[in-house]
Design a protein around this motif. Structure first.
Motif, PDB file in Angstrom:
ATOM      1  N   ALA A  31      11.208   1.965   1.246  1.00  0.00           N
ATOM      2  CA  ALA A  31      11.427   3.411   1.205  1.00  0.00           C
ATOM      3  C   ALA A  31      12.379   3.752   0.069  1.00  0.00           C
ATOM      4  O   ALA A  31      13.395   3.078  -0.130  1.00  0.00           O
ATOM      5  CB  ALA A  31      12.006   3.894   2.532  1.00  0.00           C
ATOM      6  N   THR A  32      12.048   4.821  -0.658  1.00  0.00           N
ATOM      7  CA  THR A  32      12.920   5.242  -1.755  1.00  0.00           C
ATOM      8  C   THR A  32      14.136   6.006  -1.246  1.00  0.00           C
ATOM      9  O   THR A  32      15.089   6.199  -1.995  1.00  0.00           O
ATOM     10  CB  THR A  32      12.153   6.114  -2.767  1.00  0.00           C
ATOM     11  N   LEU A  85       9.252   3.026  -6.617  1.00  0.00           N
ATOM     12  CA  LEU A  85       8.066   2.196  -6.440  1.00  0.00           C
ATOM     13  C   LEU A  85       7.214   2.269  -7.711  1.00  0.00           C
ATOM     14  O   LEU A  85       7.519   3.036  -8.629  1.00  0.00           O
ATOM     15  CB  LEU A  85       7.292   2.678  -5.210  1.00  0.00           C
ATOM     16  N   TRP A  86       6.155   1.474  -7.761  1.00  0.00           N
ATOM     17  CA  TRP A  86       5.305   1.412  -8.944  1.00  0.00           C
ATOM     18  C   TRP A  86       4.839   2.803  -9.358  1.00  0.00           C
ATOM     19  O   TRP A  86       4.917   3.178 -10.519  1.00  0.00           O
ATOM     20  CB  TRP A  86       4.114   0.495  -8.658  1.00  0.00           C
ATOM     21  N   ASP A  87       4.299   3.566  -8.394  1.00  0.00           N
ATOM     22  CA  ASP A  87       3.898   4.946  -8.661  1.00  0.00           C
ATOM     23  C   ASP A  87       5.117   5.831  -8.436  1.00  0.00           C
ATOM     24  O   ASP A  87       5.664   5.860  -7.333  1.00  0.00           O
ATOM     25  CB  ASP A  87       2.753   5.373  -7.730  1.00  0.00           C
ATOM     26  N   ALA A 120       5.442   7.946  -5.348  1.00  0.00           N
ATOM     27  CA  ALA A 120       5.397   7.274  -4.048  1.00  0.00           C
ATOM     28  C   ALA A 120       6.785   7.247  -3.413  1.00  0.00           C
ATOM     29  O   ALA A 120       7.773   6.892  -4.051  1.00  0.00           O
ATOM     30  CB  ALA A 120       4.853   5.855  -4.190  1.00  0.00           C
ATOM     31  N   LEU A 121       6.845   7.615  -2.149  1.00  0.00           N
ATOM     32  CA  LEU A 121       8.091   7.607  -1.384  1.00  0.00           C
ATOM     33  C   LEU A 121       8.204   6.381  -0.487  1.00  0.00           C
ATOM     34  O   LEU A 121       9.294   6.034  -0.048  1.00  0.00           O
ATOM     35  CB  LEU A 121       8.169   8.871  -0.518  1.00  0.00           C
ATOM     36  N   VAL A 122       7.063   5.737  -0.203  1.00  0.00           N
ATOM     37  CA  VAL A 122       7.044   4.632   0.750  1.00  0.00           C
ATOM     38  C   VAL A 122       5.888   3.694   0.410  1.00  0.00           C
ATOM     39  O   VAL A 122       4.852   4.117  -0.114  1.00  0.00           O
ATOM     40  CB  VAL A 122       6.930   5.165   2.205  1.00  0.00           C
ATOM     41  N   GLU A 123       6.108   2.404   0.687  1.00  0.00           N
ATOM     42  CA  GLU A 123       5.081   1.383   0.498  1.00  0.00           C
ATOM     43  C   GLU A 123       5.180   0.404   1.662  1.00  0.00           C
ATOM     44  O   GLU A 123       6.285   0.096   2.123  1.00  0.00           O
ATOM     45  CB  GLU A 123       5.290   0.651  -0.830  1.00  0.00           C
ATOM     46  N   LEU A 124       4.030  -0.061   2.146  1.00  0.00           N
ATOM     47  CA  LEU A 124       3.988  -1.026   3.243  1.00  0.00           C
ATOM     48  C   LEU A 124       3.196  -2.255   2.807  1.00  0.00           C
ATOM     49  O   LEU A 124       2.119  -2.115   2.200  1.00  0.00           O
ATOM     50  CB  LEU A 124       3.303  -0.428   4.477  1.00  0.00           C
ATOM     51  N   GLN A 136       0.845  -1.190   0.000  1.00  0.00           N
ATOM     52  CA  GLN A 136       0.000   0.000   0.000  1.00  0.00           C
ATOM     53  C   GLN A 136       0.879   1.238   0.000  1.00  0.00           C
ATOM     54  O   GLN A 136       1.814   1.344   0.795  1.00  0.00           O
ATOM     55  CB  GLN A 136      -0.919   0.018   1.228  1.00  0.00           C
ATOM     56  N   THR A 137       0.555   2.151  -0.902  1.00  0.00           N
ATOM     57  CA  THR A 137       1.222   3.443  -0.942  1.00  0.00           C
ATOM     58  C   THR A 137       0.208   4.497  -0.507  1.00  0.00           C
ATOM     59  O   THR A 137      -0.853   4.160   0.013  1.00  0.00           O
ATOM     60  CB  THR A 137       1.760   3.750  -2.358  1.00  0.00           C
ATOM     61  N   ALA A 138       0.515   5.742  -0.756  1.00  0.00           N
ATOM     62  CA  ALA A 138      -0.356   6.852  -0.337  1.00  0.00           C
ATOM     63  C   ALA A 138      -1.423   7.161  -1.382  1.00  0.00           C
ATOM     64  O   ALA A 138      -1.783   8.315  -1.598  1.00  0.00           O
ATOM     65  CB  ALA A 138       0.497   8.089  -0.051  1.00  0.00           C
ATOM     66  N   LEU A 139      -1.954   6.132  -2.023  1.00  0.00           N
ATOM     67  CA  LEU A 139      -3.012   6.338  -3.006  1.00  0.00           C
ATOM     68  C   LEU A 139      -4.324   6.687  -2.324  1.00  0.00           C
ATOM     69  O   LEU A 139      -4.707   6.061  -1.332  1.00  0.00           O
ATOM     70  CB  LEU A 139      -3.218   5.074  -3.851  1.00  0.00           C
ATOM     71  N   ASP A 140      -5.033   7.677  -2.913  1.00  0.00           N
ATOM     72  CA  ASP A 140      -6.374   7.980  -2.431  1.00  0.00           C
ATOM     73  C   ASP A 140      -7.378   7.122  -3.206  1.00  0.00           C
ATOM     74  O   ASP A 140      -6.980   6.296  -4.046  1.00  0.00           O
ATOM     75  CB  ASP A 140      -6.677   9.479  -2.544  1.00  0.00           C
TER      76      ASP A 140
END
Length: 132
Positions: free
Chosen positions: A80-81, A116-118, A121-125, A34-38
């Motif tokens: 983390a990027t 990351l894919w997007d 995006a700076l972070v994904e969990l 999960q990234t910071a996608l709305d």
């Protein structure tokens, strides 16, 4: 789920994670990254803490939809990027984690990635949980 968090005294004291988690339950939930996608599929937040908060919220929303709670998390991986930036914001990220997920820390790792894919995006969990 019953979770026993193991932090051996001969390892460095954990800060914001557990060295090991022994989880017993009847269902395992695998949580996609999960990234910071709305809801519209757009990355929100410009700073790492803003994106971390949204990504964690998305992870916890997926977990809740599967019937779980933050205490059911057995493992989380953070991608983390910029690991140096992640470390620089560690105190704030820890506060965000505690406010959103509490103090029952899963086994965790932070992995530095090129991107990351997007691209924004700076972070994904991602992670998994064990439910009762």
């Amino acid at each position: 789920m019953t979770a026993r968090r193991i932090n051996p005294p001969d390892l460095s004291p954990p800060a914001g994670f557990s060295h090991a988690v022994v989880a017993t339950g009847s269902r395992v939930v695998f949580l996609a990254g999960q990234t910071a996608l709305d809801a519209d599929g757009k990355i929100t937040g410009r700073t790492l803490p803003e994106q971390f908060e949204k990504a964690l919220g998305n992870l916890l929303a997926a977990l809740a939809a599967a019937g779980g709670t933050p205490a059911d998390l057995a493992r989380v991986t953070v991608y983390a990027t910029d690991v140096a930036e992640y470390r620089a914001h560690a105190r704030e990220l820890g506060r965000i984690w505690r406010e959103s997920a509490g103090r029952d820390y899963p086994a965790m790792a932070v992995v530095g990635v090129v991107r990351l894919w997007d691209e924004q995006a700076l972070v994904e969990l991602d992670g998994f949980a064990v439910l009762p």
